[in-house]
Design a protein around this motif. Structure first.
Motif, PDB file in Angstrom:
ATOM      1  N   THR A  40       0.854  -1.179   0.000  1.00 38.36           N
ATOM      2  CA  THR A  40       0.000   0.000   0.000  1.00 38.36           C
ATOM      3  C   THR A  40       0.894   1.233   0.000  1.00 38.36           C
ATOM      4  O   THR A  40       2.092   1.157   0.323  1.00 38.36           O
ATOM      5  CB  THR A  40      -0.906   0.045   1.240  1.00 38.36           C
ATOM      6  OG1 THR A  40      -0.083   0.175   2.411  1.00 38.36           O
ATOM      7  CG2 THR A  40      -1.748  -1.216   1.340  1.00 38.36           C
ATOM      8  N   GLU A  41       0.311   2.355  -0.347  1.00 31.73           N
ATOM      9  CA  GLU A  41       1.106   3.583  -0.385  1.00 31.73           C
ATOM     10  C   GLU A  41       1.625   3.942   0.999  1.00 31.73           C
ATOM     11  O   GLU A  41       2.783   4.358   1.159  1.00 31.73           O
ATOM     12  CB  GLU A  41       0.265   4.722  -0.965  1.00 31.73           C
ATOM     13  CG  GLU A  41       1.080   5.927  -1.369  1.00 31.73           C
ATOM     14  CD  GLU A  41       0.259   6.942  -2.151  1.00 31.73           C
ATOM     15  OE1 GLU A  41       0.814   7.998  -2.496  1.00 31.73           O
ATOM     16  OE2 GLU A  41      -0.930   6.695  -2.427  1.00 31.73           O
ATOM     17  N   ALA A  42       0.778   3.765   2.010  1.00 36.24           N
ATOM     18  CA  ALA A  42       1.199   4.072   3.374  1.00 36.24           C
ATOM     19  C   ALA A  42       2.346   3.164   3.824  1.00 36.24           C
ATOM     20  O   ALA A  42       3.321   3.612   4.431  1.00 36.24           O
ATOM     21  CB  ALA A  42       0.014   3.924   4.329  1.00 36.24           C
ATOM     22  N   ALA A  43       2.235   1.860   3.504  1.00 32.74           N
ATOM     23  CA  ALA A  43       3.292   0.924   3.884  1.00 32.74           C
ATOM     24  C   ALA A  43       4.590   1.249   3.152  1.00 32.74           C
ATOM     25  O   ALA A  43       5.686   1.147   3.711  1.00 32.74           O
ATOM     26  CB  ALA A  43       2.851  -0.502   3.579  1.00 32.74           C
ATOM     27  N   PHE A  44       4.469   1.650   1.900  1.00 28.56           N
ATOM     28  CA  PHE A  44       5.670   1.979   1.130  1.00 28.56           C
ATOM     29  C   PHE A  44       6.349   3.221   1.687  1.00 28.56           C
ATOM     30  O   PHE A  44       7.586   3.299   1.736  1.00 28.56           O
ATOM     31  CB  PHE A  44       5.298   2.175  -0.342  1.00 28.56           C
ATOM     32  CG  PHE A  44       6.470   2.256  -1.262  1.00 28.56           C
ATOM     33  CD1 PHE A  44       7.210   1.117  -1.564  1.00 28.56           C
ATOM     34  CD2 PHE A  44       6.849   3.458  -1.837  1.00 28.56           C
ATOM     35  CE1 PHE A  44       8.309   1.175  -2.422  1.00 28.56           C
ATOM     36  CE2 PHE A  44       7.938   3.526  -2.693  1.00 28.56           C
ATOM     37  CZ  PHE A  44       8.669   2.384  -2.984  1.00 28.56           C
ATOM     38  N   LEU A  45       5.560   4.201   2.129  1.00 33.08           N
ATOM     39  CA  LEU A  45       6.128   5.402   2.740  1.00 33.08           C
ATOM     40  C   LEU A  45       6.886   5.054   4.016  1.00 33.08           C
ATOM     41  O   LEU A  45       7.974   5.572   4.277  1.00 33.08           O
ATOM     42  CB  LEU A  45       5.012   6.413   3.050  1.00 33.08           C
ATOM     43  CG  LEU A  45       4.479   7.228   1.871  1.00 33.08           C
ATOM     44  CD1 LEU A  45       3.224   7.992   2.284  1.00 33.08           C
ATOM     45  CD2 LEU A  45       5.542   8.183   1.353  1.00 33.08           C
ATOM     46  N   PRO A  48       0.207   9.499   7.896  1.00 28.51           N
ATOM     47  CA  PRO A  48      -0.832  10.367   7.331  1.00 28.51           C
ATOM     48  C   PRO A  48      -1.389   9.811   6.026  1.00 28.51           C
ATOM     49  O   PRO A  48      -0.715   9.076   5.313  1.00 28.51           O
ATOM     50  CB  PRO A  48      -0.084  11.691   7.110  1.00 28.51           C
ATOM     51  CG  PRO A  48       1.066  11.646   8.065  1.00 28.51           C
ATOM     52  CD  PRO A  48       1.456  10.212   8.147  1.00 28.51           C
ATOM     53  N   ASP A  49      -2.605  10.168   5.721  1.00 29.38           N
ATOM     54  CA  ASP A  49      -3.261   9.712   4.502  1.00 29.38           C
ATOM     55  C   ASP A  49      -2.427  10.128   3.287  1.00 29.38           C
ATOM     56  O   ASP A  49      -2.277  11.311   2.992  1.00 29.38           O
ATOM     57  CB  ASP A  49      -4.662  10.333   4.432  1.00 29.38           C
ATOM     58  CG  ASP A  49      -5.469   9.829   3.241  1.00 29.38           C
ATOM     59  OD1 ASP A  49      -4.876   9.214   2.336  1.00 29.38           O
ATOM     60  OD2 ASP A  49      -6.692  10.052   3.220  1.00 29.38           O
ATOM     61  N   ALA A  50      -1.882   9.121   2.583  1.00 30.53           N
ATOM     62  CA  ALA A  50      -0.989   9.399   1.461  1.00 30.53           C
ATOM     63  C   ALA A  50      -1.710  10.151   0.355  1.00 30.53           C
ATOM     64  O   ALA A  50      -1.130  11.038  -0.287  1.00 30.53           O
ATOM     65  CB  ALA A  50      -0.403   8.091   0.937  1.00 30.53           C
TER      66      ALA A  50
END
Length: 230
Positions: free
Chosen positions: A183-188, A203-205
């Motif tokens: 997910t984008e959050a996990a990747f961040l 935070p909401d990506a």
């Protein structure tokens, strides 16, 4: 005489299983462009060829050339087709800044649905002559002219340059995230392993990307506003 085991016991068309033979749609420019857009969305520009497109349409590549002479022409047609999804700026909008904000947001949403759009616009520039792009350019020109801008063409170029550049970067980022399988959050979180934050409180990506696009757009619009009131 022995009966055919595949025959229906009831002599009626309604009791006989319907044939499942594939009916090929009539080949036309619109059919070809629609299928090309599906290919572009799924595989990108480099994966599209007339031969592969013909195979998807169950037609020889030579049949496609009767409607579209070159792959470059096909790309032009695809670009103009998806630009129809962009909300056109209205010349009589009471607030030019609000009108451009709405236009930029619609362009961004369209380009994110079709990540190849900015690539093609960046490669070829805005030299396409399609009706949808022409309508978009005319709408922007009239909007800037009505608002009193001394150089509407330069203002249009500034808006296009910002939108295409920003969305190209965003599309590349999303492509990287997709390839990661996270997910984008996990990747961040993976990119910042020393951070004390966890995936759950990242935070909401999407909201961050929305904020970044709107914030930088406001700076561009501030620069344009200076042209009206230097």
């Amino acid at each position: 005489m022995a009966s055919d085991p595949k025959a229906s016991p009831i002599p009626s068309v309604w009791a006989r299983p319907q044939a499942t033979t594939r009916v090929r749609p009539a080949l036309s420019r619109s059919v070809i462009v629609s299928e090309a857009i599906l290919m572009l969305d799924a595989e990108g520009v480099e994966a599209v060829s007339m031969r592969k497109l013909g195979a998807r349409l169950d037609a020889a590549a030579t049949s496609l050339y009767r409607h579209v002479a070159l792959k470059s022409e096909l790309m032009e047609l695809a670009v103009d087709e998806v630009l129809a999804e962009v909300a056109q700026p209205t010349a009589d909008h009471p607030d030019w800044r609000a009108a451009l904000t709405e236009f930029a947001a619609s362009f961004r949403a369209t380009a994110l649905r079709h990540p190849w759009l900015c690539t093609l616009l960046g490669q070829e520039g805005l030299a396409y002559l399609g009706p949808n792009l022409s309508k978009m350019n005319e709408g922007l020109f009239t909007l800037f002219s009505t608002a009193g801008f001394p150089d509407p063409t330069s203002a249009i170029n500034a808006v296009y340059s910002y939108a295409i550049g920003m969305v190209s970067t965003e599309s590349a980022w999303l492509n990287t995230v997709t390839r990661s399988g996270q997910t984008e959050a996990a990747f961040l979180t993976r990119l910042h392993p020393n951070s004390s934050a966890t995936v759950s409180d990242t935070p909401d990506a999407v909201a961050i990307r929305d904020h970044n696009f709107a914030g930088a757009l406001n700076i561009v619009l501030d620069g344009l506003a200076y042209q009206l009131n230097p």
